[in-house]
Design an enzyme around this catalytic site. Structure first.
Site, PDB file in Angstrom:
ATOM      1  N   ASP A   1       0.896  -1.050   0.090  1.00  0.00           N
ATOM      2  CA  ASP A   1       0.221  -0.104  -0.039  1.00  0.00           C
ATOM      3  C   ASP A   1       0.924   1.185   0.022  1.00  0.00           C
ATOM      4  O   ASP A   1       0.452   2.373  -0.039  1.00  0.00           O
ATOM      5  CB  ASP A   1      -0.900  -0.143   1.100  1.00  0.00           C
ATOM      6  CG  ASP A   1      -2.085  -0.923   0.880  1.00  0.00           C
ATOM      7  OD1 ASP A   1      -2.169  -1.580  -0.090  1.00  0.00           O
ATOM      8  OD2 ASP A   1      -3.172  -0.896   1.772  1.00  0.00           O
TER       9      ASP A   1
ATOM     10  N   ASP B   1     -12.082  38.060 -33.254  1.00  0.00           N
ATOM     11  CA  ASP B   1     -11.760  36.863 -33.664  1.00  0.00           C
ATOM     12  C   ASP B   1     -12.428  35.620 -33.082  1.00  0.00           C
ATOM     13  O   ASP B   1     -12.378  34.570 -33.226  1.00  0.00           O
ATOM     14  CB  ASP B   1     -10.060  36.933 -33.364  1.00  0.00           C
ATOM     15  CG  ASP B   1      -9.517  35.596 -33.661  1.00  0.00           C
ATOM     16  OD1 ASP B   1      -9.284  35.285 -34.928  1.00  0.00           O
ATOM     17  OD2 ASP B   1      -9.139  34.537 -32.785  1.00  0.00           O
TER      18      ASP B   1
ATOM     19  N   GLY C   1      -9.283  31.205 -34.824  1.00  0.00           N
ATOM     20  CA  GLY C   1     -10.555  31.630 -35.525  1.00  0.00           C
ATOM     21  C   GLY C   1     -10.116  32.081 -37.064  1.00  0.00           C
ATOM     22  O   GLY C   1     -10.669  31.584 -38.113  1.00  0.00           O
TER      23      GLY C   1
END
Lengths: 429, 559
Positions: B36, B292, B427
């Protein structure tokens, strides 16, 4: 005996009878489930289903980077409250999960049910479950079980448990078969192919590797089988193979030029290969590997080295680092010291090397801090904190995941030790 | 039993470790089997912690089970106390130790250590990481601040001006940041600065950086700022009941939420929000209005993550970028109610699940143009050929950038603008591509320039099953979540999905003229047009796609 194979040293030299510091405290090691990370890449038509808790699932994804696989060939059946409370029959639940899994993955030929700490503690009998499910899904899918639980296995012992589960299914070798060589322990394919070529040149043709790449291609085993361990952590697998008649060839492990020469030499001797043939095949390769090693040795000669216990590869690695790289061994810690399988290694280890078995991590860290070694080989949980204290570290896991066995990889192995030191020398801020 | 290939949350004791590792002066003794300790590497490798988490494990083995594991636990507690001398000790069990029922709390209490001992009962077979963190934080707060709670019935005494030597300013606690949190480190810096600009003093930040002594004086604040309800809601509720401290409800992720948060905090503190609100310097709102950004309008976005980050990201996407939210989900079942309310606002079905395959199916069905999710959705989106940005834990080494990169506050809003927009094609570039499509430089095989070296030969933009927008994953996006994967070079290679996508394939033919028409469509949307048309045809049981089918589908899918 072959000229360039190391003469088997007498018992009183090296570390054969060296005292071992045995510690029982916090162990900073993985459990055997971690072996699934490389075993599922090795046996390519097998699926590993851990029957365990969310912790097991989280360990596997943290250790393996599961997200890189679209559909990894391992998964966890997470035990839930209703399974523990008896609201659901755990065996019925397991059947349901396995059925769903096999429907979803028709490519699977071998399914391992892998036990975990919780499944062991609640005494879920995966061996019986595997037999029951095998009847349902035979012959299309075989189902076997092994335990990778942390209460029973440490890290690489998972591979031992997995291979042990496969041994009963290995076909029996014909009683009149010519002698064959069985190399045991997962190796990278490129390394297997190198060894195959080398053995073929020596005239040893009947060579098989275990585990195989496909589960339906298990090598045969019997009294004519010579067993050569490629990894030092396969105690139970070796015991079961010996029970089926195989004869283990005592040898160092094929890490570094010396280890590889001794390992090949053990096979050569068992197959009656004469010294001239052995030298003709092995010497040029050993020479090439030594030349490649020389560059790394310049960087490592005289540097001190500390091993935290991790993979059980520590003793062979330490032997290589000390004898072929000139490194000074501060402490060689290993989770479990198998004196039988490591006999040849211990004999080669410089006398006076501090050996430790088991772990008490805080005390061991104290010793490392006091010694301030030039390089510390340790697990991922310890590496960055030690680096932050100014100690250079090497992740032990990389020594397991990188092809390091054999002549052609000896320099790569050395480079793994050298890289942290080279990196430190490059960084100026 | 639940079949799990991958899980969003760790077990609850890892949540407790996140609290312990965040704090100073505490130590956690965990009754747990060997193995663990893997959880340490989450901290040392993913977060690159310089120290090991302050956790001692008993690491019992099978041979101990026959003996006395309780004795082993007591020894571990004693040794851990002697070595680390913490101001407070947390004790508990992991999943396996829970089964052997050694009662770590009782055993530790019986040792009579001179520091507070906080027993943690974290049911590993029912609960998960965030619940474990919240419960642990609550238990610590209750144990350590409990002694200063005013007696029942008494009114909390109003703090005298000047009572605290340094300042008479209103004071708050900042609650919730932990180790392994998604950008918690930077959020704390951002929000603390914001509070200071409002003239509000920070009493204690917890758990990140707090000591047990700090938790003991939580009651000295006037109110609480709850940054991450997944971690701090339960503790804040108790503080409200015990000290009458109100807590914030708004999580300041995004410009709008940050403004709401400033107003809420100002009202709680009795200060004027104007000094902060009048001087907002965030670029994100202006960038969103710049021409844009027009191309962002109505982009279909699917959001999945922890509840706090998912709900906040959906609001930012819808209100601050003009996207259309086409899916919203979380793996935080504890916050299902909040998520359902948010989903209703966007008119989408809430998705509450911790099965990533279900998330993948839902994403595929929603046909988003952008996915905002966890690292798992990043991989899912990659398979589906959709751009993706990561907005939430579970964390990955990439989620701890070297640079300052908060999610909260006004700077956080700037970070979110970049994070959500950069995966999409720029864009202006999109317009140019459309104008010059099939030009000798802008042909189907030329990847957009912003993808840099990713425009490798062979990375065909339009393949029958691939997406219109090329894979936007940045060069550093190697799948290195897992520390071991870094080391697992060589033998490991990705396994291709058995089933390439959600579309099953009955025989479907394209008429020659329809195929020709398809090629007149700009290449970067052609793949999508092909998929949509095929889906449209399949849904209607058509076997031949004609030009008319193509335009029927276009009309059907147009928005």
């Amino acid at each position: 005996m072959n000229a360039i194979a190391p003469a088997r040293p007498a018992a009183e030299i090296g570390c054969t009878d060296a005292p071992v510091l045995y510690e029982r405290g916090q162990r900073e090691v993985f459990c055997g489930l971690t072996g699934i990370v490389w075993l599922h890449r090795k046996i390519q038509d097998a699926f590993f289903l851990v029957v365990g808790s969310r912790t097991c699932a989280h360990l596997l994804q943290s250790a393996a980077g599961v997200m890189i696989f679209a559909e990894p060939r391992f998964a966890t059946a997470i035990i839930e409250e209703r399974d523990l409370a008896g609201l659901a029959d755990a065996n019925a639940e397991l059947d349901r999960v396995v059925t769903r899994l096999i429907e979803r993955r028709p490519d699977i030929r071998l399914l391992f049910l892998v036990g975990s700490c919780p499944s062991e503690v609640i005494k879920l009998d995966l061996h019986r479950a595997a037999q029951r499910l095998s009847e349902t899904f035979a012959p299309k899918v075989r189902i076997l079980s092994w335990s990778g639980s942390g209460i029973e296995t440490t890290f690489t012992q998972g591979e031992d448990a997995c291979l042990s589960a496969l041994v009963p299914d290995m076909p029996a070798e014909a009683a009149d078969a010519p002698p064959s060589l069985l190399v045991v322990g997962a190796l990278a394919e490129v390394v297997e192919d190198q060894f195959l070529r080398l053995f073929a040149e020596l005239g040893i043709d009947r060579v098989r590797f275990f585990p195989p790449r496909r589960s339906d291609d298990l090598p045969p085993v019997g009294p004519r089988t010579k067993l050569l361990l490629a990894q030092p952590f396969l105690a139970e697998t070796a015991r079961l193979l010996e029970k089926r008649g195989a004869a283990r060839l005592p040898a160092p492990f094929p890490l570094g030029v010396e280890g590889t020469t001794g390992w090949i030499g053990a096979a050569a001797e068992a197959f009656g290969i004469d010294d001239a043939r052995f030298d003709a095949v092995v010497a040029p390769r050993a020479e090439r590997a030594r030349a490649a090693l020389a560059r790394q040795r310049e960087k490592l000669d005289g540097k001190s080295l500390f091993f935290f216990p991790d993979s059980q590869l520590e003793v062979p690695l330490a032997r290589f680092a000390a004898r072929e790289l000139g490194m000074r061994l501060v402490e060689v810690g290993t989770p479990y010291l198998h004196r039988g399988h490591l006999a040849a290694e211990l004999a080669l280890l410089p006398a006076g090397t501090a050996l430790s078995e088991g772990q008490d991590v805080e005390k061991q860290l104290d010793r490392a801090r006091a010694a301030r070694p030039d390089l510390t080989v340790c697990g991922l949980g310890l590496a960055n904190p030690l680096e932050a204290e100014g100690l250079a570290t090497k992740w032990s896991i990389e020594l397991l995941f990188t092809p390091v066995h054999g002549f052609e990889q000896a320099a790569d192995l050395a480079e793994l030790f050298a890289r942290p030191l080279v990196r430190r020398s490059r960084l100026k801020v | 039993m639940q079949l799990t290939v991958w899980t969003y949350e760790a077990p609850p004791h890892v949540g407790a470790m996140r609290i312990a590792a965040a704090m100073e002066g505490v130590h956690y003794v965990l009754h747990a089997p060997q193995g663990d300790t893997y959880a340490d590497l989450l901290f040392t490798m993913i977060e690159r912690a310089r120290k090991r988490p302050p956790v001692t494990y008993t690491t019992f083995q099978a041979r101990d089970l026959g003996g006395d594991t309780a004795e082993l636990f007591k020894t571990s507690v004693k040794e851990a106390y002697e070595r680390f001398r913490p101001q407070a000790l947390m004790v508990g069990a992991s999943c396996t130790a829970e089964l052997i029922q050694d009662d770590p709390g009782g055993l530790a209490q019986a040792l009579g250590l001179p520091v507070p001992v906080v027993p943690l009962e974290l049911p590993a077979y029912q609960r998960k990481e965030n619940w474990g963190a919240a419960e642990t934080f609550y238990r610590l707060v209750r144990t350590l601040a409990g002694p200063s709670v005013p007696p029942p019935g008494s009114k909390r005494t109003a703090r005298e001006p000047g009572e605290h030597a340094s300042t008479s300013a209103p004071r708050c606690n900042v609650l919730g940041p932990t180790s392994l949190g998604f950008r918690h480190r930077d959020d704390v810096h951002e929000i603390t600065g914001l509070l200071h600009r409002l003239g509000i003093a920070v009493n204690v930040v917890a758990p990140l950086g707090a000591s047990p002594a700090d938790l003991a004086r939580l009651g000295e604040a006037d109110f609480n700022v709850v940054l991450y309800p997944e971690i701090a809601y339960q503790a804040a509720q108790w503080l409200e009941r015990s000290f009458g401290q109100k807590s914030t409800k708004v999580v300041p992720i995004g410009t709008g939420a940050t403004i709401d948060f400033v107003r809420e905090v100002a009202a709680l503190a009795g200060v004027d929000p104007a000094p902060v609100l009048d001087g907002v310097t965030s670029r994100a709102p202006w960038y969103a209005r710049s021409v844009d950004s027009t191309y962002l309008t109505g982009k279909r976005v699917f959001v999945f993550g922890d509840a706090t980050h998912a709900i906040a990201a959906a609001r930012v996407a819808a209100e601050e970028l003009g996207f259309e939210v086409v899916g919203l989900g979380t793996y935080s079942r504890e916050f299902g109610r909040e998520l359902r309310a948010a989903a209703a606002k966007y008119g989408v079905a809430p998705l509450i699940t911790d099965d990533y395959l279900e998330v993948e199916e839902t994403i595929a069905a929603a046909h988003p143009e952008l996915v905002l999710g966890t690292q798992m959705e990043r991989h899912t989106a990659k398979r589906l050929g959709v751009p993706c940005a990561v907005i939430s834990a579970p964390v990955h080494v990439q989620d701890f950038p070297a640079r300052y990169s908060p999610q909260m506050g006004f700077e956080g809003a700037n970070v979110l603008f970049d994070t959500f927009v950069h995966p999409l094609m720029m864009g202006l570039e999109e317009h140019l591509l459309q104008m010059f499509r099939e030009d000798f430089e802008f042909h189907a095989d030329a990847a957009p320039s912003h993808l840099g070296s990713h425009a490798a030969p062979g990375a065909r933009v339009e393949a029958p099953a691939s997406a219109p927008a090329p894979e936007p994953v940045p060069a550093n996006a190697a799948p290195a979540t897992a520390a071991l994967a870094i080391a697992a070079a060589g033998p490991v290679s990705p396994v291709p999905s058995a089933d390439g996508g959600p579309v099953s394939a009955p025989p479907l033919r394209w008429a020659a003229d329809a195929e020709k028409e398809l090629h007149k469509i700009p290449f970067f949307v052609r793949g999508k047009a092909r998929r949509n048309t095929e889906r449209f045809a399949q849904d209607r049981g058509l076997s031949l796609i004609t030009v008319e089918t193509l335009y029927d589908a276009k009309a059907y899918f147009s928005r």
